[in-house]
Design an enzyme around this catalytic site. Structure first.
Site, PDB file in Angstrom:
ATOM      1  CE1 TYR A 103      36.796  -1.851 -72.986  1.00  0.00           C
ATOM      2  CE2 TYR A 103      39.007  -1.779 -72.067  1.00  0.00           C
ATOM      3  CZ  TYR A 103      37.982  -1.175 -72.768  1.00  0.00           C
ATOM      4  OH  TYR A 103      38.139   0.099 -73.248  1.00  0.00           O
ATOM      5  CG  ASN A 126      28.125   4.906 -75.083  1.00  0.00           C
ATOM      6  OD1 ASN A 126      26.937   5.126 -75.218  1.00  0.00           O
ATOM      7  ND2 ASN A 126      28.841   5.442 -74.112  1.00  0.00           N
ATOM      8  CB  CYS A 134      31.814   3.686 -72.610  1.00  0.00           C
ATOM      9  SG  CYS A 134      32.050   5.238 -73.467  1.00  0.00           S
ATOM     10  CG  HIS A 135      33.913   7.715 -68.254  1.00  0.00           C
ATOM     11  ND1 HIS A 135      32.594   8.063 -68.494  1.00  0.00           N
ATOM     12  CD2 HIS A 135      34.116   7.876 -66.919  1.00  0.00           C
ATOM     13  CE1 HIS A 135      32.025   8.412 -67.349  1.00  0.00           C
ATOM     14  NE2 HIS A 135      32.930   8.310 -66.382  1.00  0.00           N
ATOM     15  CD  GLU A 161      33.046   8.857 -63.048  1.00  0.00           C
ATOM     16  OE1 GLU A 161      33.467   7.674 -63.061  1.00  0.00           O
ATOM     17  OE2 GLU A 161      32.282   9.318 -63.907  1.00  0.00           O
TER      18      GLU A 161
END
Length: 166
Positions: A103, A126, A134-135, A161
C-alpha cells in the site's frame, strides 16, 4: 441502459456490467446487487439487459484465466471519483502481474507517498475488479490485507499470477 453477463471462472461466478464497450463494474459474484452500488451515481445505468457475452470484455476474462494475464488491461474501464482516486485506479492498471505492491509503494506510485489510507480507499472503492487489479496491492509485511471478493479469491489470483509470470 447497460448489459451484463456472468461467466464461470475457477474462482467462482464473475459478473461484468458494461456500457458502450467499457466495464462499469465487475467482480466474483452472480448478484447484481453486489455490483451496482459500486458504480458512481453519474455512471449508474437506468436499466440492465442480460446477454450471453460481452465480446472482447468477456474474452479478456477468459484469456486471463487461460494465462494471458495482461488481457484485462486492454479493456476500457469507466469509473468516476476525485482526482487522486482516479489516478490511483490508473496506476493499478500498470502494476505488473506477479509483482504486487505494498500500500505504501502504491501510494507513492499514485503520486502521494503520504496518502496510504487514500490509496487503500481507492482499492476498496474500485468497481472494476480484475480490469483494475486492486488484488495486486498487499500490506507492507506482504500479507494480503482486504479484498471485496474475499481473501480466498485474492490469494488465488496472486498465486496464479506468481506462477505464470515467472
Amino acid at each position: 441502459m447497460a448489459d451484463y453477463t456472468t461467466l464461470t471462472t475457477p474462482d467462482g461466478p464473475f459478473t461484468l456490467i458494461a456500457q458502450d464497450g467499457a466495464v462499469l463494474a465487475a467482480g466474483w459474484t452472480a448478484e447484481l446487487d453486489e455490483l451496482l452500488p459500486q458504480v458512481h451515481a453519474s455512471l449508474r445505468p437506468a436499466g440492465l439487459t442480460e446477454v450471453a457475452t460481452l465480446g472482447a470484455l468477456s474474452d479478456a476474462v477468459q484469456a486471463y484465466y487461460d494465462g494471458d494475464l495482461a488481457a484485462p488491461m486492454s479493456v476500457p474501464v469507466r469509473q468516476k471519483s476525485g482526482p487522486f482516486r482516479e489516478r490511483a485506479w490508473d496506476v493499478l492498471r500498470e502494476v505488473a502481474a506477479g509483482h504486487p505492491l505494498s500500500y505504501t509503494d502504491y501510494a507513492s506510485a499514485a503520486g502521494n507517498p503520504k496518502a496510504v489510507r487514500a490509496a487503500a480507499s481507492a482499492c476498496a472503492f474500485n468497481a472494476a475488479a480484475l480490469f483494475v487489479p486492486c488484488h495486486r496491492i498487499v500490506r507492507n509485511d506482504g500479507s494480503l490485507g482486504g479484498f471485496r471478493w474475499g481473501l480466498t479469491v485474492k490469494e488465488s489470483l496472486l498465486a496464479r499470477e506468481a506462477e505464470l509470470s515467472v
